[in-house]
Write a protein that holds these residues in place. Sequence first.
Motif, PDB file in Angstrom:
ATOM      1  N   VAL A  98      -8.351-121.536 -61.815  1.00 11.80           N
ATOM      2  CA  VAL A  98      -9.535-120.784 -61.371  1.00 11.80           C
ATOM      3  C   VAL A  98      -9.924-121.199 -59.952  1.00 11.80           C
ATOM      4  O   VAL A  98     -10.191-120.346 -59.092  1.00 11.80           O
ATOM      5  N   GLU A  99      -9.942-122.503 -59.704  1.00 18.21           N
ATOM      6  CA  GLU A  99     -10.318-123.003 -58.376  1.00 18.21           C
ATOM      7  C   GLU A  99      -9.225-122.722 -57.349  1.00 18.21           C
ATOM      8  O   GLU A  99      -9.518-122.439 -56.190  1.00 18.21           O
ATOM      9  N   VAL A 100      -7.957-122.813 -57.788  1.00 16.26           N
ATOM     10  CA  VAL A 100      -6.851-122.505 -56.875  1.00 16.26           C
ATOM     11  C   VAL A 100      -6.903-121.035 -56.474  1.00 16.26           C
ATOM     12  O   VAL A 100      -6.710-120.689 -55.302  1.00 16.26           O
ATOM     13  N   ALA A 101      -7.182-120.160 -57.433  1.00 12.77           N
ATOM     14  CA  ALA A 101      -7.288-118.729 -57.131  1.00 12.77           C
ATOM     15  C   ALA A 101      -8.420-118.473 -56.150  1.00 12.77           C
ATOM     16  O   ALA A 101      -8.296-117.653 -55.234  1.00 12.77           O
ATOM     17  N   ALA A 102      -9.517-119.189 -56.318  1.00 12.81           N
ATOM     18  CA  ALA A 102     -10.658-119.021 -55.413  1.00 12.81           C
ATOM     19  C   ALA A 102     -10.295-119.433 -53.989  1.00 12.81           C
ATOM     20  O   ALA A 102     -10.778-118.834 -53.017  1.00 12.81           O
ATOM     21  N   SER A 103      -9.419-120.418 -53.854  1.00 11.56           N
ATOM     22  CA  SER A 103      -9.031-120.875 -52.517  1.00 11.56           C
ATOM     23  C   SER A 103      -8.166-119.844 -51.788  1.00 11.56           C
ATOM     24  O   SER A 103      -8.109-119.834 -50.562  1.00 11.56           O
ATOM     25  N   TYR A 104      -7.512-118.968 -52.546  1.00 13.23           N
ATOM     26  CA  TYR A 104      -6.693-117.928 -51.941  1.00 13.23           C
ATOM     27  C   TYR A 104      -7.510-116.684 -51.572  1.00 13.23           C
ATOM     28  O   TYR A 104      -7.013-115.798 -50.903  1.00 13.23           O
ATOM     29  N   GLN A 105      -8.731-116.621 -52.068  1.00 11.25           N
ATOM     30  CA  GLN A 105      -9.589-115.487 -51.750  1.00 11.25           C
ATOM     31  C   GLN A 105     -10.325-115.769 -50.454  1.00 11.25           C
ATOM     32  O   GLN A 105     -11.079-116.731 -50.349  1.00 11.25           O
ATOM     33  N   LYS A 106     -10.128-114.890 -49.484  1.00 13.34           N
ATOM     34  CA  LYS A 106     -10.788-115.074 -48.191  1.00 13.34           C
ATOM     35  C   LYS A 106     -12.225-114.581 -48.212  1.00 13.34           C
ATOM     36  O   LYS A 106     -13.043-114.978 -47.403  1.00 13.34           O
ATOM     37  N   THR A 107     -12.501-113.667 -49.143  1.00  8.90           N
ATOM     38  CA  THR A 107     -13.862-113.129 -49.228  1.00  8.90           C
ATOM     39  C   THR A 107     -14.705-114.003 -50.139  1.00  8.90           C
ATOM     40  O   THR A 107     -14.228-114.476 -51.173  1.00  8.90           O
ATOM     41  N   PRO A 108     -15.972-114.233 -49.830  1.00  2.00           N
ATOM     42  CA  PRO A 108     -16.833-115.056 -50.669  1.00  2.00           C
ATOM     43  C   PRO A 108     -17.151-114.363 -51.985  1.00  2.00           C
ATOM     44  O   PRO A 108     -17.156-113.143 -52.059  1.00  2.00           O
TER      45      PRO A 108
END
Length: 335
Positions: free
Chosen positions: A55-65
């Motif tokens: 979940v956190e790794v996926a969030a790091s790949y998202q450039k949008t907040p």
Amino acid sequence: MNLIDAYIHEVTKRISKDKRDKTRLELKSTIEDMLSEDYSESDIKEVLKKLGNPVEVAASYQKTPRFIIGPEVFDTYIRTIKLVIPWAILLTIIVQMIESIVLYNGEGALLTAIIKTISITVSHIISVIIYVLFWITVAFIVIERSEGKNVRMPLIKNHLEWTPDNLAKVKIIPKEKTISLNDNILSFLGIAIFSFAYFNANHLLGIYTSYNKGGLKFVMPIFNQDVLLSFAPIVLCCIILSVALTLWKLKAGQWTMLIAVTNALLQCTGVIVFILMAIHPDLIHSPAVPYIAAITGTTSAKILFAIDRILFVSIAIAIIANSFDIYNGFKKARI
């Protein structure tokens, strides 16, 4: 299942589609670089543990907040919405239907009451969606601000702490093969609408005239209800089997060959029954033909000819639509 593939799946399913392929390649390359040439399963688990929760790794790949909901609880937040919203809509529809049935006093056309019920139901659904989204969002804001990173919600599977061992339970189901909750709810609604229309055809499907400043007045049915009800035993069996099949799909969550075969048999049975109804010589309510001819300024023969063409087109559409549904079922089951 390969732990690396399961981990990459858990990450990429949480990011936008246009980034998945690139992220999949990058993440696989990163994991392989962190492993030695003669790595073991324990080495893989150690690397995945260093990378952290998908979940956190996926969030790091998202450039949008992710707005006001942080990555720690965002995944559970989305799953909660996906679980609650469809059932909230279904319950709203059921409540409105029951209320309409109880309050209907028999005055005015049944179709008018149905149209009124639909308009009220749609407005209530919009209100329910807004309220549900608002309160779920508020709840998760409170959870996040309270440092509730490991959120446990009723009916939603979750773990207090992520470890690579969790990947052993991951089942990678292609999206094309998945049977969504929305599909099942739509199936239930379709079955309910058909059942209501079939058993109330003599009060619903007919000829209407304007009445009382824009209202509708039911004049007479188009179909012979006795003929329709002569097929009631097999239609009722099809309805029960359709409900059972939908429940089966809900539990399975994906298309299987057995579900596809069952669906095909049920669809074929439904089409055959529909064709037998359509070709029955007494299907049309006899007084309706001369009445339609009189108000349209034509002859009964022409009205019967038009009805025959309409029934023929309806049979063709039913065959094509059901064939397409059967084909899709087998196609998804083979994925």
